[in-house]
Design a protein around this motif. Structure first.
Motif, PDB file in Angstrom:
ATOM      1  N   ARG A 142       4.086  11.477   1.496  1.00  0.00           N
ATOM      2  CA  ARG A 142       3.985  11.144   0.154  1.00  0.00           C
ATOM      3  C   ARG A 142       3.934  10.249  -0.425  1.00  0.00           C
ATOM      4  NH1 ARG A 142       5.178  17.191  -2.500  1.00  0.00           N
ATOM      5  NH2 ARG A 142       3.502  16.236  -3.811  1.00  0.00           N
ATOM      6  N   ARG A 143       3.649  10.014  -2.350  1.00  0.00           N
ATOM      7  CA  ARG A 143       3.639   8.854  -3.011  1.00  0.00           C
ATOM      8  C   ARG A 143       3.864   9.416  -4.445  1.00  0.00           C
ATOM      9  NH1 ARG A 143       0.748   5.425  -5.323  1.00  0.00           N
ATOM     10  NH2 ARG A 143       1.646   3.131  -5.465  1.00  0.00           N
ATOM     11  N   ALA A 144       4.439   9.181  -5.150  1.00  0.00           N
ATOM     12  CA  ALA A 144       4.614   9.246  -6.731  1.00  0.00           C
ATOM     13  C   ALA A 144       3.553   8.161  -7.078  1.00  0.00           C
ATOM     14  CB  ALA A 144       6.203   8.801  -7.504  1.00  0.00           C
ATOM     15  N   PRO A 149       1.480  -2.911  -7.840  1.00  0.00           N
ATOM     16  CA  PRO A 149       2.207  -4.103  -8.521  1.00  0.00           C
ATOM     17  C   PRO A 149       1.165  -4.914  -7.967  1.00  0.00           C
ATOM     18  CG  PRO A 149       3.242  -3.490  -6.115  1.00  0.00           C
ATOM     19  CD  PRO A 149       2.615  -2.522  -6.295  1.00  0.00           C
ATOM     20  N   LEU A 150       0.383  -5.027  -7.185  1.00  0.00           N
ATOM     21  CA  LEU A 150      -1.199  -6.037  -7.027  1.00  0.00           C
ATOM     22  C   LEU A 150      -1.929  -5.729  -6.915  1.00  0.00           C
ATOM     23  CD1 LEU A 150       0.652  -7.074  -3.292  1.00  0.00           C
ATOM     24  CD2 LEU A 150       1.148  -8.722  -5.761  1.00  0.00           C
ATOM     25  N   SER A 151      -3.028  -6.831  -7.003  1.00  0.00           N
ATOM     26  CA  SER A 151      -4.526  -5.984  -7.214  1.00  0.00           C
ATOM     27  C   SER A 151      -4.671  -6.879  -5.693  1.00  0.00           C
ATOM     28  CB  SER A 151      -5.568  -7.042  -8.361  1.00  0.00           C
ATOM     29  OG  SER A 151      -4.774  -7.498  -9.115  1.00  0.00           O
ATOM     30  N   PRO A 152      -5.726  -5.471  -5.377  1.00  0.00           N
ATOM     31  CA  PRO A 152      -6.325  -4.741  -3.659  1.00  0.00           C
ATOM     32  C   PRO A 152      -7.571  -7.145  -3.911  1.00  0.00           C
ATOM     33  CG  PRO A 152      -7.616  -3.840  -5.280  1.00  0.00           C
ATOM     34  CD  PRO A 152      -6.437  -4.736  -6.355  1.00  0.00           C
ATOM     35  N   GLU A 153      -7.691  -7.290  -2.504  1.00  0.00           N
ATOM     36  CA  GLU A 153      -8.153  -8.442  -2.099  1.00  0.00           C
ATOM     37  C   GLU A 153      -8.999  -7.284  -1.434  1.00  0.00           C
ATOM     38  OE1 GLU A 153      -6.658 -10.947   0.625  1.00  0.00           O
ATOM     39  OE2 GLU A 153      -4.876 -11.214  -0.526  1.00  0.00           O
ATOM     40  N   GLY A 154     -10.347  -7.989  -1.507  1.00  0.00           N
ATOM     41  CA  GLY A 154     -12.077  -8.208  -0.591  1.00  0.00           C
ATOM     42  C   GLY A 154     -12.702  -6.927  -1.613  1.00  0.00           C
ATOM     43  N   LYS A 228      -3.529  -5.066   6.740  1.00  0.00           N
ATOM     44  CA  LYS A 228      -3.886  -5.351   6.006  1.00  0.00           C
ATOM     45  C   LYS A 228      -5.342  -4.899   5.307  1.00  0.00           C
ATOM     46  CE  LYS A 228      -5.559 -10.057   5.379  1.00  0.00           C
ATOM     47  NZ  LYS A 228      -5.818 -11.315   5.447  1.00  0.00           N
ATOM     48  N   MET A 229      -6.143  -4.338   6.253  1.00  0.00           N
ATOM     49  CA  MET A 229      -7.367  -3.316   6.163  1.00  0.00           C
ATOM     50  C   MET A 229      -6.022  -1.888   5.449  1.00  0.00           C
ATOM     51  SD  MET A 229      -9.227  -0.633   6.038  1.00  0.00           S
ATOM     52  CE  MET A 229      -8.279   0.443   6.944  1.00  0.00           C
ATOM     53  N   ALA A 230      -5.390  -1.862   5.432  1.00  0.00           N
ATOM     54  CA  ALA A 230      -4.470  -0.180   5.054  1.00  0.00           C
ATOM     55  C   ALA A 230      -4.242  -0.976   3.690  1.00  0.00           C
ATOM     56  CB  ALA A 230      -3.742   0.251   5.331  1.00  0.00           C
ATOM     57  N   ARG A 231      -3.596  -1.736   3.244  1.00  0.00           N
ATOM     58  CA  ARG A 231      -2.267  -2.410   2.390  1.00  0.00           C
ATOM     59  C   ARG A 231      -3.814  -2.709   1.251  1.00  0.00           C
ATOM     60  NH1 ARG A 231       0.211  -6.428   3.393  1.00  0.00           N
ATOM     61  NH2 ARG A 231       1.730  -4.551   4.226  1.00  0.00           N
ATOM     62  N   ASN A 232      -4.905  -2.828   1.881  1.00  0.00           N
ATOM     63  CA  ASN A 232      -5.982  -2.861   0.255  1.00  0.00           C
ATOM     64  C   ASN A 232      -6.439  -2.166  -0.033  1.00  0.00           C
ATOM     65  OD1 ASN A 232      -5.547  -6.849   0.095  1.00  0.00           O
ATOM     66  ND2 ASN A 232      -5.503  -6.387   1.889  1.00  0.00           N
ATOM     67  N   ILE A 233      -6.997  -1.400   1.067  1.00  0.00           N
ATOM     68  CA  ILE A 233      -7.817  -0.169   0.791  1.00  0.00           C
ATOM     69  C   ILE A 233      -6.573   0.252   0.064  1.00  0.00           C
ATOM     70  CG2 ILE A 233      -7.696   1.666   2.888  1.00  0.00           C
ATOM     71  CD1 ILE A 233     -10.076   0.969   2.733  1.00  0.00           C
ATOM     72  N   LEU A 234      -5.695   0.605  -0.206  1.00  0.00           N
ATOM     73  CA  LEU A 234      -4.555   2.362  -0.595  1.00  0.00           C
ATOM     74  C   LEU A 234      -4.275   1.277  -2.112  1.00  0.00           C
ATOM     75  CD1 LEU A 234      -2.059   2.785   2.098  1.00  0.00           C
ATOM     76  CD2 LEU A 234      -3.726   4.253   0.691  1.00  0.00           C
ATOM     77  N   PHE A 262       4.045   2.531   4.204  1.00  0.00           N
ATOM     78  CA  PHE A 262       5.481   2.827   3.354  1.00  0.00           C
ATOM     79  C   PHE A 262       5.653   1.186   2.250  1.00  0.00           C
ATOM     80  CE2 PHE A 262       6.415   4.567   7.717  1.00  0.00           C
ATOM     81  CZ  PHE A 262       6.367   5.390   7.175  1.00  0.00           C
ATOM     82  N   ASP A 263       5.044   0.056   2.516  1.00  0.00           N
ATOM     83  CA  ASP A 263       4.974  -0.943   1.535  1.00  0.00           C
ATOM     84  C   ASP A 263       4.320  -0.401   0.161  1.00  0.00           C
ATOM     85  OD1 ASP A 263       5.643  -2.661   3.623  1.00  0.00           O
ATOM     86  OD2 ASP A 263       3.676  -3.893   3.297  1.00  0.00           O
ATOM     87  N   LEU A 264       3.488   0.652  -0.021  1.00  0.00           N
ATOM     88  CA  LEU A 264       3.263   0.550  -1.576  1.00  0.00           C
ATOM     89  C   LEU A 264       3.714   2.121  -1.721  1.00  0.00           C
ATOM     90  CD1 LEU A 264      -0.603  -0.185  -0.940  1.00  0.00           C
ATOM     91  CD2 LEU A 264       1.086  -1.073  -2.371  1.00  0.00           C
ATOM     92  N   GLY A 265       5.347   2.171  -1.160  1.00  0.00           N
ATOM     93  CA  GLY A 265       6.022   3.546  -2.287  1.00  0.00           C
ATOM     94  C   GLY A 265       5.814   4.755  -1.342  1.00  0.00           C
ATOM     95  N   TYR A 266       4.875   5.207  -0.233  1.00  0.00           N
ATOM     96  CA  TYR A 266       4.542   6.415   0.318  1.00  0.00           C
ATOM     97  C   TYR A 266       6.373   6.442   1.228  1.00  0.00           C
ATOM     98  CZ  TYR A 266       0.102   6.904  -0.049  1.00  0.00           C
ATOM     99  OH  TYR A 266      -1.346   6.884  -0.665  1.00  0.00           O
ATOM    100  N   PHE A 267       7.133   7.894   1.213  1.00  0.00           N
ATOM    101  CA  PHE A 267       7.783   8.326   2.129  1.00  0.00           C
ATOM    102  C   PHE A 267       7.224   9.288   2.979  1.00  0.00           C
ATOM    103  CE2 PHE A 267       8.386  10.444  -1.762  1.00  0.00           C
ATOM    104  CZ  PHE A 267       8.211  11.951  -1.325  1.00  0.00           C
TER     105      PHE A 267
END
Ligand SMILES: CC(C)(COP(=O)(O)OP(=O)(O)OC[C@H]1O[C@@H](n2cnc3c(N)ncnc32)[C@H](O)[C@@H]1OP(=O)(O)O)[C@@H](O)C(=O)NCCC(=O)NCCS
Length: 280
Positions: A142-144, A149-154, A228-234, A262-267
């Motif tokens: 889940r994620r609130a 915090p950042l803009s996506p690339e791609g 990297k793919m998942a971070r930017n798409i999320l 997890f980097d983007l705040g999911y737990f």
């Protein structure tokens, strides 16, 4: 205790919702259902109500418990199994199991699948006793609703129904029942997008969005680095829907995209165990 088994098709969706909620009043993770959600569940996950048993007391006609059975190809799926707290340990779940096994064999199923919450010892014991074997662990994340915090690339391309289904069809792995192609084909609302990064990494995400929640995520990295793919798409997803909660179910514990979540705040909200029973 004398039990009688009736097909769920004899009851209205309102009655089935009420039955289900009666069995979950003390559940590990509260999951009450409204009538609308129950109707959508039955439709999207191919629940066969003719083959889904409702267990009642033979003498008093009191409702004791239920199980639902999804049917797709040569597989069946046990879901929504529950017995009311006052009626447990009297063989009602065992009777429901026998009913769904008989139904599965009758329609020629080769296997029955289910998912059980990891620490649900009564259910786990019941399933092991009935011939189910653990296959994999599945994470529910889940994620609130917070702005990333950042803009996506791609480079992003949106995928609407036809293209989202084509992406899902190309997925190389077997997807769990709730996230499978058939579930998406049945769903009224889903979409996704494809991302291409400068280093050649590329992949896609398909998801559903309902009211305040983004759900039913499916991902695939076609080339390059999955994190990297998942971070930017999320990042892109959560910029689009920064006011929405996210509920991502049934990720295999070894999914290579997980660190980005997890980097983007999911737990991790909880874990399920996938179990399968094969018929010989
Ligand atoms: C799990 C559940 C369905 C079992 O229903 P039940 O009618 O009490 O089960 P039965 O009486 O048919 O028991 C059959 C077997 O299951 C196992 N079992 C059932 N309850 C158990 C418990 N509390 N602890 C350990 N084993 C248990 C036993 O092996 C039992 O056989 P036994 O009585 O000969 O020892 C019931 O506890 C329930 O509804 N729980 C809440 C909802 C839920 O967890 N649903 C499953 C979601 S996947």
């Amino acid at each position: 205790m004398g039990l009688k088994i009736l097909p769920a098709s004899q009851f209205t969706t309102e009655e089935l919702t009420d039955f289900y909620n009666q069995t979950r009043v003390d559940y590990l993770i509260p999951m009450p259902m409204s009538e609308a959600v129950m109707a959508e569940y039955i439709h999207d996950f191919d629940i066969n109500l003719e083959l889904s048993p409702i267990i009642k007391d033979e003498e008093t006609d009191e409702f004791l418990g239920l199980s639902m059975l999804g049917v797709r190809g040569d597989s069946t799926w046990i879901t929504r199994l529950g017995i009311t707290p006052a009626s447990r340990r009297r063989g009602a779940a065992a009777a429901a199991m026998n009913a769904v096994f008989d139904a599965s064999i009758k329609i020629g199923a080769k296997k029955t699948i289910l998912e059980v919450i990891k620490d649900n010892t009564p259910a786990h014991t019941l399933f092991e006793k009935n011939g189910f074997k653990k296959t994999k662990e599945l994470l529910v994340l889940r994620r609130a609703p917070i702005r990333p915090p950042l803009s996506p690339e791609g480079e992003i391309t949106w995928l609407y129904r036809k293209d989202a289904l084509a992406a899902l069809r190309s997925h190389p792995n077997k997807l769990t029942w709730v996230n499978a192609l058939e579930s998406m084909e049945n769903a009224s609302m889903f979409q996704g997008f494809r991302i291409k990064l400068k280093d050649g990494t590329q992949g896609w995400l398909v998801y559903r969005h309902k009211k305040q929640t983004i759900t039913h995520f499916e991902f695939h990295t076609e080339r390059g680095n999955p994190v990297k793919m998942a971070r930017n798409i999320l990042l892109f997803l959560h910029f689009q829907y920064y006011r929405m909660d996210a509920y991502a179910e049934n990720f295999y514990a070894d999914d290579p995209h997980l660190p980005a979540f997890f980097d983007l705040g999911y737990f991790e909200a909880f874990r399920r165990v996938e179990m399968i029973k094969e018929y010989s």
